[in-house]
Design an enzyme around this catalytic site. Structure first.
Site, PDB file in Angstrom:
ATOM      1  N   GLN A   1       1.934  -6.060  -3.378  1.00 13.78           N
ATOM      2  CA  GLN A   1       2.384  -6.243  -1.944  1.00 13.78           C
ATOM      3  C   GLN A   1       3.732  -5.377  -1.593  1.00 13.78           C
ATOM      4  O   GLN A   1       3.909  -4.454  -2.417  1.00 13.78           O
ATOM      5  CB  GLN A   1       2.601  -7.723  -1.502  1.00 13.78           C
ATOM      6  CG  GLN A   1       1.363  -8.394  -1.382  1.00 13.78           C
ATOM      7  CD  GLN A   1       0.918  -9.097  -2.573  1.00 13.78           C
ATOM      8  OE1 GLN A   1       1.382  -9.507  -3.337  1.00 13.78           O
ATOM      9  NE2 GLN A   1      -0.555  -8.650  -3.034  1.00 13.78           N
TER      10      GLN A   1
ATOM     11  N   LYS B   1       1.482   1.774  -5.268  1.00 12.77           N
ATOM     12  CA  LYS B   1       1.913   1.323  -6.338  1.00 12.77           C
ATOM     13  C   LYS B   1       0.966   1.601  -7.560  1.00 12.77           C
ATOM     14  O   LYS B   1       1.447   1.852  -8.890  1.00 12.77           O
ATOM     15  CB  LYS B   1       2.171  -0.239  -6.283  1.00 12.77           C
ATOM     16  CG  LYS B   1       3.290  -0.617  -5.259  1.00 12.77           C
ATOM     17  CD  LYS B   1       3.340  -1.984  -4.886  1.00 12.77           C
ATOM     18  CE  LYS B   1       2.181  -2.559  -4.237  1.00 12.77           C
ATOM     19  NZ  LYS B   1       1.844  -2.366  -2.601  1.00 12.77           N
TER      20      LYS B   1
ATOM     21  N   GLY C   1      -4.783  -4.447  -3.751  1.00 14.47           N
ATOM     22  CA  GLY C   1      -5.556  -3.325  -4.221  1.00 14.47           C
ATOM     23  C   GLY C   1      -4.805  -2.215  -4.312  1.00 14.47           C
ATOM     24  O   GLY C   1      -4.221  -1.679  -3.702  1.00 14.47           O
ATOM     25  N   HIS C   2      -4.678  -1.898  -5.977  1.00 12.07           N
ATOM     26  CA  HIS C   2      -3.979  -0.841  -6.214  1.00 12.07           C
ATOM     27  C   HIS C   2      -5.084   0.482  -6.691  1.00 12.07           C
ATOM     28  O   HIS C   2      -5.632   0.019  -7.678  1.00 12.07           O
ATOM     29  CB  HIS C   2      -3.047  -1.159  -7.403  1.00 12.07           C
ATOM     30  CG  HIS C   2      -1.972  -2.222  -6.852  1.00 12.07           C
ATOM     31  ND1 HIS C   2      -1.103  -2.866  -7.824  1.00 12.07           N
ATOM     32  CD2 HIS C   2      -1.765  -2.528  -5.753  1.00 12.07           C
ATOM     33  CE1 HIS C   2      -0.139  -3.722  -7.009  1.00 12.07           C
ATOM     34  NE2 HIS C   2      -0.665  -3.614  -5.902  1.00 12.07           N
TER      35      HIS C   2
ATOM     36  N   ASP D   1       0.717  -1.348   0.016  1.00 17.34           N
ATOM     37  CA  ASP D   1       0.022  -0.043   0.008  1.00 17.34           C
ATOM     38  C   ASP D   1       0.799   1.432  -0.037  1.00 17.34           C
ATOM     39  O   ASP D   1       0.540   2.477   0.531  1.00 17.34           O
ATOM     40  CB  ASP D   1      -1.050   0.029   1.196  1.00 17.34           C
ATOM     41  CG  ASP D   1      -1.839  -1.357   1.136  1.00 17.34           C
ATOM     42  OD1 ASP D   1      -2.238  -1.668   0.208  1.00 17.34           O
ATOM     43  OD2 ASP D   1      -2.226  -1.835   2.070  1.00 17.34           O
TER      44      ASP D   1
HETATM   45  P1  GDP Z   1      -1.060   0.211  -3.539  1.00 13.31           P
HETATM   46  O1  GDP Z   1      -1.431  -0.897  -3.053  1.00 13.31           O
HETATM   47  O2  GDP Z   1       0.597   0.446  -3.263  1.00 13.31           O
HETATM   48  O3  GDP Z   1      -1.238   0.430  -4.886  1.00 13.31           O
HETATM   49  O4  GDP Z   1      -1.527   1.450  -2.562  1.00 13.31           O
HETATM   50  P2  GDP Z   1      -3.073   1.511  -2.271  1.00 13.31           P
HETATM   51  O5  GDP Z   1      -3.926   1.851  -3.490  1.00 13.31           O
HETATM   52  O6  GDP Z   1      -3.532   0.172  -1.564  1.00 13.31           O
HETATM   53  O7  GDP Z   1      -3.210   2.802  -1.013  1.00 13.31           O
HETATM   54  C1  GDP Z   1      -2.609   3.857  -1.291  1.00 13.31           C
HETATM   55  C2  GDP Z   1      -3.521   5.025  -1.036  1.00 13.31           C
HETATM   56  O8  GDP Z   1      -3.312   6.205  -0.891  1.00 13.31           O
HETATM   57  C3  GDP Z   1      -4.556   5.015  -2.135  1.00 13.31           C
HETATM   58  O9  GDP Z   1      -5.944   5.428  -1.455  1.00 13.31           O
HETATM   59  C4  GDP Z   1      -4.203   6.199  -2.911  1.00 13.31           C
HETATM   60  O10 GDP Z   1      -5.093   6.863  -3.694  1.00 13.31           O
HETATM   61  C5  GDP Z   1      -3.564   6.935  -2.015  1.00 13.31           C
HETATM   62  N1  GDP Z   1      -2.317   7.659  -2.307  1.00 13.31           N
HETATM   63  C6  GDP Z   1      -1.386   7.347  -3.378  1.00 13.31           C
HETATM   64  N2  GDP Z   1      -0.439   8.353  -3.415  1.00 13.31           N
HETATM   65  C7  GDP Z   1      -0.683   9.155  -2.428  1.00 13.31           C
HETATM   66  C8  GDP Z   1      -0.285  10.460  -2.026  1.00 13.31           C
HETATM   67  O11 GDP Z   1       0.699  10.912  -2.372  1.00 13.31           O
HETATM   68  N3  GDP Z   1      -0.830  11.332  -1.053  1.00 13.31           N
HETATM   69  C9  GDP Z   1      -2.151  10.824  -0.608  1.00 13.31           C
HETATM   70  N4  GDP Z   1      -2.680  11.491   0.411  1.00 13.31           N
HETATM   71  N5  GDP Z   1      -2.550   9.637  -1.135  1.00 13.31           N
HETATM   72  C10 GDP Z   1      -2.161   8.862  -2.182  1.00 13.31           C
HETATM   73  P1  IMO Z   2      -1.024  -4.364  -2.239  1.00  8.27           P
HETATM   74  O1  IMO Z   2      -0.523  -4.859  -3.499  1.00  8.27           O
HETATM   75  C1  IMO Z   2      -1.157  -4.775   2.190  1.00  8.27           C
HETATM   76  C2  IMO Z   2      -1.157  -8.871   3.795  1.00  8.27           C
HETATM   77  C3  IMO Z   2      -2.337  -9.502   4.452  1.00  8.27           C
HETATM   78  C4  IMO Z   2      -1.691 -10.048   5.355  1.00  8.27           C
HETATM   79  C5  IMO Z   2      -0.651 -10.842   4.763  1.00  8.27           C
HETATM   80  C6  IMO Z   2      -1.064 -12.233   4.011  1.00  8.27           C
HETATM   81  O2  IMO Z   2      -2.242  -3.634  -2.477  1.00  8.27           O
HETATM   82  O3  IMO Z   2       0.055  -3.686  -1.517  1.00  8.27           O
HETATM   83  P2  IMO Z   2      -2.496 -12.844   1.907  1.00  8.27           P
HETATM   84  O4  IMO Z   2      -4.148 -12.532   1.889  1.00  8.27           O
HETATM   85  O5  IMO Z   2      -1.683 -12.434   0.972  1.00  8.27           O
HETATM   86  O6  IMO Z   2      -2.283 -14.499   2.326  1.00  8.27           O
HETATM   87  O7  IMO Z   2      -2.249 -12.045   3.320  1.00  8.27           O
HETATM   88  O8  IMO Z   2      -0.151  -9.996   3.626  1.00  8.27           O
HETATM   89  N1  IMO Z   2      -1.320  -8.340   2.316  1.00  8.27           N
HETATM   90  C7  IMO Z   2      -1.175  -6.998   1.946  1.00  8.27           C
HETATM   91  N2  IMO Z   2      -0.928  -5.781   2.833  1.00  8.27           N
HETATM   92  N3  IMO Z   2      -0.944  -4.772   0.786  1.00  8.27           N
HETATM   93  C8  IMO Z   2      -1.185  -5.870   0.076  1.00  8.27           C
HETATM   94  O9  IMO Z   2      -1.244  -5.645  -1.249  1.00  8.27           O
HETATM   95  C9  IMO Z   2      -1.541  -6.912   0.538  1.00  8.27           C
HETATM   96  N4  IMO Z   2      -1.205  -8.177   0.023  1.00  8.27           N
HETATM   97  C10 IMO Z   2      -1.239  -8.867   1.068  1.00  8.27           C
HETATM   98  O10 IMO Z   2      -2.880  -8.386   5.117  1.00  8.27           O
HETATM   99  O11 IMO Z   2      -0.876  -9.599   6.585  1.00  8.27           O
HETATM  100 MG    MG Z   3      -2.976  -1.749  -1.832  1.00  4.32          MG
END
Ligand code: GDP
Ligand code: IMO
Ligand code: MG
Length: 416
Positions: free
Chosen positions: A216, A16, A40-41, A13
């Site tokens: 991840q 990415k 979840g991207h 998170d």
């Molecule tokens: P990922 O799994 O690495 O793709 O990240 P996620 O999408 O799960 O979580 C990142 C969250 O932060 C999402 O809600 C994005 O919309 C948000 N986000 C990404 N870059 C920024 C940033 O520079 N500032 C803020 N405030 N939010 C951001």
């Molecule tokens: P993105 O790509 C954050 C974590 C789960 C748990 C562990 C194992 O969005 O960054 P799993 O379901 O993979 O067997 O769970 O890994 N986890 C993540 N945490 N971002 C993710 O993906 C994750 N994918 C798995 O919360 O701790």
């Molecule tokens: Mg994510």
């Protein structure tokens, strides 16, 4: 050499989705290489928002080919749902999607088992996403997994699946349910299946620009993360190479994503976790709730010891620092630069979770900038304390910060 990898250097998170969408305009192909719908991207571009779980996060960049590589585990109905969602935002997207015949299928049975195993762990939960990831990768390693390419061979698939059910002692009712799930997806998914290794290597030879999108983060890597509180794939550079079938020598950039603070969803050690007021402020401003499960993310200050470990493993050539806007509210900023472990100071990341659980972060205090970060390509025009913060991180990690993200939207990005 036009292949770049983008990966998370913390517990996932890091942003990415946003950064993949942003960088994808400079690439011809974006590839997901490992993991599954546990990812979840989030992408926010203009009026359009989407959270991708299996598709590469370049769905909104209309010229980009999207490849799901051999290392990914695919929930067939989840991908169908996601493609339909993307089709509304980006008509004709199906023409751009290719799925590896060697990717493995996540069955409803895998999701059931994931949730059951988690329940049975009682007080030693991993906190999985419940998406069937661990059980599917286990079956792959046991060599009884079902590859997507078998969708082309219905009778072989049925036969193979029968043996699978026997091995897992699946009841006939559940067998029927899982069979219907598999066979029902054939007409939608099989037209998208290709030999992805071959496709990507040919594209590479033709000079196409390829971006490998990690899922991840390094600290969730099954080998290098905080085992057993990890996911079931290699989330680090090796996983992107084996999960795409490209040669390691094709890579010229390894882009590491670092969130300006730390978050973790799920269980396991987290040395800089702050369940007090600072952590709560980070969660509220950074909207730190899981993009896949909606769970609140635990938050804390930036842990450079952990990030340094991730930089070493991945051979990171440049950093994107994300979510710096969330820190604009703090008068003082803290960064962990060492751990104190059994009375001794250490500056490496203990890879045994039991050891890491005993590590207490040693912080340095930096002055906050307490103002909004705005777009500029001139580093001298940034708030002085923010600039010092960037310098400090670069020096500690011995790696340049190439981009800074200061908001969720595509254009909220500073390039140096
Ligand atoms: P990922 O799994 O690495 O793709 O990240 P996620 O999408 O799960 O979580 C990142 C969250 O932060 C999402 O809600 C994005 O919309 C948000 N986000 C990404 N870059 C920024 C940033 O520079 N500032 C803020 N405030 N939010 C951001
Ligand atoms: P993105 O790509 C954050 C974590 C789960 C748990 C562990 C194992 O969005 O960054 P799993 O379901 O993979 O067997 O769970 O890994 N986890 C993540 N945490 N971002 C993710 O993906 C994750 N994918 C798995 O919360 O701790
Ligand atoms: Mg994510």
């Amino acid at each position: 050499m036009p292949v770049a990898a983008l990966l998370g250097l913390q517990w996932g998170d890091e942003g990415k989705g946003k950064c993949t969408d942003y960088l994808a305009s400079g690439f011809d192909i974006v590839v997901r290489c490992q993991g599954g719908a546990n990812a979840g991207h989030s992408v926010e571009a203009g009026e359009n928002n989407m959270i991708t779980h299996l598709l590469p996060a370049a769905v909104l960049q209309k010229q980009v080919e999207l490849v799901i590589g051999n290392g990914v585990v695919i929930d067939l109905w989840e991908i169908i749902k996601e493609i339909n969602e993307a089709e509304n935002l980006s008509p004709g997207i199906k023409e751009r999607i290719k799925i590896s015949k060697n990717s493995h299928i996540v069955l409803p049975f895998h999701k059931y088992l994931d949730q059951k195993q988690e329940e049975n762990r009682k007080d030693s939960l991993i906190g999985t996403t419940g998406r069937g990831i661990g059980p599917c990768y286990s079956d792959k390693a046991l060599r009884i997994g079902i590859r997507a390419g078998l969708l082309f061979y219905e009778s072989v698939l049925t036969d193979f699946f029968s043996k699978f059910c026997d091995q897992h002692e699946i009841s006939s009712k559940d067998k029927d349910y899982n069979t219907a799930y598999l066979l029902g997806a054939i007409s939608e998914v099989s037209p998208l299946l290709i030999d992805s290794q071959n496709y990507l290597n040919r594209a590479f030879k033709e000079g196409k620009k390829i971006l490998l999108e990690g899922a991840q983060g390094a600290l969730l890597d099954i080998d290098h993360g905080t085992y057993p509180y990890v996911t079931s794939s290699n989330t680090t550079i090796g996983g992107l190479i084996s999960g795409s079938g490209l040669s390691p020598f094709s890579l010229d950039r390894v882009i590491g994503l670092v969130k300006a603070y730390t978050t973790r969803v799920g269980e396991g050690p987290f040395p800089t976790e702050d369940d007090g007021i600072s952590g709560q402020r980070m969660r509220a401003t950074g909207r730190e709730f899981g993009a896949t499960t909606g769970r609140p993310r635990k938050c804390g200050w930036l842990d450079l010891v952990a990030v340094k470990h991730a930089i070493e493993i991945n051979g990171v050539t440049e950093i994107i620092l994300t979510k710096v806007d969330v820190l604009s509210q703090f008068e003082k900023i803290y960064v962990a630069v060492k751990y104190s472990c059994k009375g001794e100071e250490i500056s490496y990341f203990p890879t045994l979770s039991e050891e890491l659980l005993e590590a207490k972060p040693v912080y340095i205090e930096l002055e906050g900038w307490e103002q909004e970060i705005r777009k500029t390509s001139n580093r001298n025009k940034l708030p002085a304390n923010f600039s010092k913060y960037l310098d400090f991180i670069e020096e500690y990690l011995d790696t340049p910060i190439a981009l800074v993200s200061y908001g969720p939207k595509r254009e909220e990005m500073i390039i140096f």
